[in-house]
Write an enzyme that holds these catalytic residues in place. Structure first.
Site, PDB file in Angstrom:
ATOM      1  CB  THR A  89      50.536  60.662 -85.132  1.00 46.21           C
ATOM      2  OG1 THR A  89      49.707  59.926 -84.154  1.00 46.21           O
ATOM      3  CG2 THR A  89      51.852  61.200 -84.186  1.00 46.21           C
ATOM      4  CG  ASP A  95      51.146  43.732 -94.240  1.00 50.50           C
ATOM      5  OD1 ASP A  95      51.399  44.016 -93.020  1.00 50.50           O
ATOM      6  OD2 ASP A  95      50.000  43.313 -94.774  1.00 50.50           O
ATOM      7  CE1 TYR A 106      49.635  51.458 -79.576  1.00 48.58           C
ATOM      8  CE2 TYR A 106      49.557  52.197 -77.540  1.00 48.58           C
ATOM      9  CZ  TYR A 106      49.884  52.402 -78.717  1.00 48.58           C
ATOM     10  OH  TYR A 106      50.832  53.503 -79.056  1.00 48.58           O
ATOM     11  CE  LYS A 135      52.890  50.646 -79.460  1.00 44.54           C
ATOM     12  NZ  LYS A 135      53.876  50.806 -80.574  1.00 44.54           N
TER      13      LYS A 135
END
Length: 266
Positions: free
Chosen positions: A192, A64, A157, A161
């Site tokens: 994906t 993890d 997000y 990034k």
């Protein structure tokens, strides 16, 4: 093309599917010994079963990336199995909290940053001593088009990034003289499980099928993707494998976009 990595040892995170799995496959084809890691051991074992590797060249250990103790255990298992690694590919990540800024709470921000930014930080920190010992090394971090072209409905997000890009650049300047080269690959809308889930959610919200959801997403949200389709994981993995190789011996601190032109700027 011979990438010059036969006999090298690589660790690929987020490797139970998608880009990480395809990267592991390519590195194995090039003769590297590969350790794949992800959150769930059963998923990893199934992923390993689908990879073609000679005995002793493929290992699968769950970990993890949000937990320091879990990564320390992974490091010990990797050292026992293959010794020091030469290549680290950090491909694990989540979409994270979505919605407009005022709709996302502190927990949504924290969880996204924990996985998508602090995950890479912790993984690199855990394996950096190993990577520095050999005089030759490669780190490839998975960023995203979102890191330089943020979208209003996924700001956590995008922020994570952007942080990954800054992390890469700082690392590249710190360790290049030791032979450790650090780069990013920034995909856009790749086929994906993560984007499958996004498109299923979009289809459910709009009352359409997934194909129509993908078509509308490309038209409305990613108009600069010139090829007009989702990318395939192997198309990203090809670039990652190059950056892991001897062929990329003069490349560090770079962000390679694999995005069908999605980022509008030059």
């Amino acid at each position: 093309m011979d990438l010059g990595i036969a006999g090298r040892a690589a660790l690929v995170s987020g490797a139970d599917s998608g880009i990480g799995w395809e990267t592991a496959r390519l590195l194995l084809e090039e003769g590297a010994t590969v350790v794949i890691t992800d959150l769930d051991q059963d998923d990893l074992d199934r992923a390993a079963d689908r990879l073609d590797a000679a005995e002793g060249r493929l290992f699968a250990f769950a970990a993890d990336v949000t937990k320091v103790d879990s990564l320390a255990s992974l490091r010990d298992r990797v050292m026992e199995a293959v010794g020091d690694i030469d290549i680290l590919v950090q491909s694990s990540g989540i979409t994270g909290a979505q919605g407009l800024f005022h709709e996302i709470d502190d927990e949504g921000w924290t969880h996204t940053i924990e996985v998508d930014l602090m995950g890479p930080v912790r993984l690199v920190s855990t394996f950096l001593p190993s990577l520095r010992r050999g005089g030759w090394g490669r780190i490839v971090l998975l960023a995203s088009e979102d890191g330089v072209q943020p979208y209003a409905d996924e700001i956590p997000y995008c922020s994570a990034k952007a942080g990954v890009l800054a992390l890469m650049k700082g690392l590249s300047r710190s360790y290049a003289k030791e032979g450790l080269l650090v780069n990013c690959v920034s995909p856009a809308f790749i086929h994906t499980p993560m984007t499958d889930a996004m498109m299923q959610k979009r289809a459910d919200q709009r009352g359409t099928d997934v194909d129509e959801a993908i078509e509308s997403f490309l038209a409305e949200e990613r108009p600069f993707m010139a090829l007009g389709r989702r990318g395939e994981p192997a198309e990203v993995a090809n670039v990652i494998a190059f950056l892991c190789s001897d062929r990329a011996g003069f490349v560090t601190g770079a962000n390679y976009r694999v995005d069908s032109g999605s980022v509008a700027s030059i």
